[in-house]
Design a protein around this motif. Structure first.
Motif, PDB file in Angstrom:
ATOM      1  N   PRO A 135       0.087  -8.097  -0.748  1.00  0.00           N
ATOM      2  CA  PRO A 135       0.649  -7.327   0.370  1.00  0.00           C
ATOM      3  C   PRO A 135       0.123  -7.789   1.720  1.00  0.00           C
ATOM      4  O   PRO A 135      -1.046  -8.180   1.853  1.00  0.00           O
ATOM      5  CB  PRO A 135       0.169  -5.903   0.067  1.00  0.00           C
ATOM      6  CG  PRO A 135      -1.135  -6.112  -0.649  1.00  0.00           C
ATOM      7  CD  PRO A 135      -0.927  -7.334  -1.492  1.00  0.00           C
ATOM      8  N   ASN A 136       1.008  -7.738   2.740  1.00  0.00           N
ATOM      9  CA  ASN A 136       0.512  -7.859   4.106  1.00  0.00           C
ATOM     10  C   ASN A 136      -0.001  -6.485   4.541  1.00  0.00           C
ATOM     11  O   ASN A 136       0.034  -5.525   3.762  1.00  0.00           O
ATOM     12  CB  ASN A 136       1.585  -8.416   5.043  1.00  0.00           C
ATOM     13  CG  ASN A 136       2.833  -7.544   5.098  1.00  0.00           C
ATOM     14  OD1 ASN A 136       2.775  -6.324   4.889  1.00  0.00           O
ATOM     15  ND2 ASN A 136       3.979  -8.151   5.396  1.00  0.00           N
ATOM     16  N   LEU A 137      -0.467  -6.386   5.773  1.00  0.00           N
ATOM     17  CA  LEU A 137      -1.088  -5.121   6.188  1.00  0.00           C
ATOM     18  C   LEU A 137      -0.113  -3.947   6.184  1.00  0.00           C
ATOM     19  O   LEU A 137      -0.453  -2.873   5.669  1.00  0.00           O
ATOM     20  CB  LEU A 137      -1.746  -5.276   7.559  1.00  0.00           C
ATOM     21  CG  LEU A 137      -2.961  -6.208   7.625  1.00  0.00           C
ATOM     22  CD1 LEU A 137      -3.700  -6.018   8.944  1.00  0.00           C
ATOM     23  CD2 LEU A 137      -3.911  -5.998   6.457  1.00  0.00           C
ATOM     24  N   PRO A 138       1.104  -4.068   6.731  1.00  0.00           N
ATOM     25  CA  PRO A 138       2.027  -2.933   6.660  1.00  0.00           C
ATOM     26  C   PRO A 138       2.351  -2.530   5.219  1.00  0.00           C
ATOM     27  O   PRO A 138       2.470  -1.336   4.915  1.00  0.00           O
ATOM     28  CB  PRO A 138       3.271  -3.442   7.393  1.00  0.00           C
ATOM     29  CG  PRO A 138       2.753  -4.478   8.338  1.00  0.00           C
ATOM     30  CD  PRO A 138       1.644  -5.158   7.591  1.00  0.00           C
ATOM     31  N   GLU A 139       2.496  -3.496   4.331  1.00  0.00           N
ATOM     32  CA  GLU A 139       2.786  -3.181   2.926  1.00  0.00           C
ATOM     33  C   GLU A 139       1.591  -2.502   2.267  1.00  0.00           C
ATOM     34  O   GLU A 139       1.754  -1.540   1.509  1.00  0.00           O
ATOM     35  CB  GLU A 139       3.156  -4.465   2.178  1.00  0.00           C
ATOM     36  CG  GLU A 139       4.500  -5.030   2.618  1.00  0.00           C
ATOM     37  CD  GLU A 139       4.695  -6.490   2.262  1.00  0.00           C
ATOM     38  OE1 GLU A 139       5.836  -6.979   2.408  1.00  0.00           O
ATOM     39  OE2 GLU A 139       3.718  -7.158   1.847  1.00  0.00           O
ATOM     40  N   ALA A 140       0.398  -2.993   2.560  1.00  0.00           N
ATOM     41  CA  ALA A 140      -0.809  -2.371   2.016  1.00  0.00           C
ATOM     42  C   ALA A 140      -0.964  -0.945   2.526  1.00  0.00           C
ATOM     43  O   ALA A 140      -1.374  -0.043   1.775  1.00  0.00           O
ATOM     44  CB  ALA A 140      -2.036  -3.207   2.366  1.00  0.00           C
ATOM     45  N   GLU A 141      -0.636  -0.721   3.794  1.00  0.00           N
ATOM     46  CA  GLU A 141      -0.716   0.632   4.353  1.00  0.00           C
ATOM     47  C   GLU A 141       0.215   1.588   3.622  1.00  0.00           C
ATOM     48  O   GLU A 141      -0.148   2.742   3.362  1.00  0.00           O
ATOM     49  CB  GLU A 141      -0.379   0.600   5.843  1.00  0.00           C
ATOM     50  CG  GLU A 141      -1.460  -0.027   6.703  1.00  0.00           C
ATOM     51  CD  GLU A 141      -1.081  -0.088   8.173  1.00  0.00           C
ATOM     52  OE1 GLU A 141      -1.996  -0.158   9.017  1.00  0.00           O
ATOM     53  OE2 GLU A 141       0.128  -0.064   8.481  1.00  0.00           O
ATOM     54  N   VAL A 142       1.412   1.113   3.276  1.00  0.00           N
ATOM     55  CA  VAL A 142       2.351   1.953   2.524  1.00  0.00           C
ATOM     56  C   VAL A 142       1.794   2.251   1.137  1.00  0.00           C
ATOM     57  O   VAL A 142       1.850   3.396   0.660  1.00  0.00           O
ATOM     58  CB  VAL A 142       3.723   1.259   2.417  1.00  0.00           C
ATOM     59  CG1 VAL A 142       4.620   2.001   1.436  1.00  0.00           C
ATOM     60  CG2 VAL A 142       4.389   1.190   3.785  1.00  0.00           C
ATOM     61  N   LEU A 143       1.252   1.238   0.488  1.00  0.00           N
ATOM     62  CA  LEU A 143       0.764   1.406  -0.885  1.00  0.00           C
ATOM     63  C   LEU A 143      -0.402   2.389  -0.971  1.00  0.00           C
ATOM     64  O   LEU A 143      -0.524   3.132  -1.953  1.00  0.00           O
ATOM     65  CB  LEU A 143       0.350   0.054  -1.463  1.00  0.00           C
ATOM     66  CG  LEU A 143       1.500  -0.917  -1.779  1.00  0.00           C
ATOM     67  CD1 LEU A 143       0.955  -2.291  -2.138  1.00  0.00           C
ATOM     68  CD2 LEU A 143       2.375  -0.379  -2.912  1.00  0.00           C
ATOM     69  N   ILE A 144      -1.269   2.407   0.045  1.00  0.00           N
ATOM     70  CA  ILE A 144      -2.438   3.290  -0.009  1.00  0.00           C
ATOM     71  C   ILE A 144      -2.303   4.496   0.909  1.00  0.00           C
ATOM     72  O   ILE A 144      -3.195   5.353   0.940  1.00  0.00           O
ATOM     73  CB  ILE A 144      -3.737   2.537   0.313  1.00  0.00           C
ATOM     74  CG1 ILE A 144      -3.770   2.105   1.789  1.00  0.00           C
ATOM     75  CG2 ILE A 144      -3.917   1.339  -0.619  1.00  0.00           C
ATOM     76  CD1 ILE A 144      -5.121   1.575   2.245  1.00  0.00           C
ATOM     77  N   ASN A 145      -1.193   4.556   1.676  1.00  0.00           N
ATOM     78  CA  ASN A 145      -0.937   5.675   2.583  1.00  0.00           C
ATOM     79  C   ASN A 145      -2.094   5.870   3.569  1.00  0.00           C
ATOM     80  O   ASN A 145      -2.596   6.971   3.766  1.00  0.00           O
ATOM     81  CB  ASN A 145      -0.704   6.972   1.792  1.00  0.00           C
ATOM     82  CG  ASN A 145      -0.127   8.071   2.664  1.00  0.00           C
ATOM     83  OD1 ASN A 145       0.564   7.817   3.638  1.00  0.00           O
ATOM     84  ND2 ASN A 145      -0.420   9.307   2.314  1.00  0.00           N
TER      85      ASN A 145
END
Length: 274
Positions: free
Chosen positions: A146-156
């Motif tokens: 994941p990039n940072l925006p994707e990681a942020e979605v995954l971990i909320n």
């Protein structure tokens, strides 16, 4: 040994299960270019057809589940697969189907690129599909990127620092992936990516090259990891090669299109020929 067995013994084979990008910068087009440059035989199973160029996504057309299933079956039962990557899987039934087929055919070395938003801002993953990705696909992954925006979605949770990246890697690893690469291209400074194996962190750093021509960087990076895993390269070396590959591709821009142009998939080979 049969002709098919001989071919399988000498050719590394990688499968991309992803959407088609008519502009050629991302999706299966980027993946197949990357596989070829890294001397891996590339195969594809389309999940969707997109009408897009450097200015944006103008249409998304998901394929029927049967079409996705039959493509994976056809490749896995005849040519064989040494590594597989997933890209655009926009809907819950598509994610569930792909996960089931990967398990059915016992396909090794799964690289999950959790594609969520196109460079121009178009959503490529429906909100209802995020949990399906966590439940069905990530537990099968050798590595997720994941990039940072994707990681942020995954971990909320927001990610603002390197320590935040490490915490994100820990949380995503808890979903079941063997390795996690959190890409830090959205932070300031040098381009820093972090690999986490459940115990230790390894950092990969490259100079930042300012350009708007970064369409398909996530696809290309994850495809390079997939190609290297298909060849039997250890994960840390595979990520290092992918990091060099995408850095070259961003630095030596092609300058195509009026918007977010594609990266240069030839740049890695051109550098190594010099």
């Amino acid at each position: 040994m049969s002709d098919v067995q001989q071919a399988r013994s000498r050719v590394a084979r990688a499968l991309t299960i992803a959407g088609s990008d008519s502009g050629g910068g991302a999706g299966i087009q980027a993946d197949l270019k990357t596989f070829t440059v890294l001397n891996v035989y590339g195969m594809s199973a389309l999940t969707a057809i997109t009408a897009q160029n450097t200015l944006g996504v103008h249409g998304i057309f998901n394929l029927p589940l049967e079409a996705i299933e039959l493509q994976i079956d056809a490749v896995a039962t005849d040519l064989g697969v040494d590594a597989v990557k997933t890209g655009m899987l926009s809907q819950v039934p598509i994610i569930e189907t792909v996960a089931r087929k990967i398990k059915q055919h016992n396909i090794p070395n799964l690289v999950v690129d959790p594609v969520m938003v196109a460079k121009g801002g178009a959503k490529l993953l429906e909100d209802s599909s995020q949990q399906a990705l966590i439940d069905h696909l990530i537990p099968l992954a050798t590595v997720i990127t994941p990039n940072l925006p994707e990681a942020e979605v995954l971990i909320n949770r927001e990610i603002k620092t390197v320590e935040d990246m490490k915490e994100a890697a820990r949380r995503i690893h808890d979903f079941g992936a063997k390795y996690v690469v959190v890409k830090g291209g959205h932070l300031e400074g040098d381009a820093l990516d972090i690999l986490f194996d459940g115990q230790t962190f390894e950092q990969y750093v490259s100079p930042r090259h300012e350009t708007k021509h970064t369409h398909g960087t996530g696809c290309t990076f994850s495809a390079a990891i997939t190609a290297e895993l298909a060849k039997g390269t250890p994960i840390r070396e595979a990520v290092a090669t992918a990091k060099e590959f995408i850095t070259c591709a961003i630095r030596d821009t092609l300058g195509l299109g009026a918007g977010h142009g594609p990266t240069n998939h030839w740049a890695y080979n051109n550098r190594h020929k010099n």
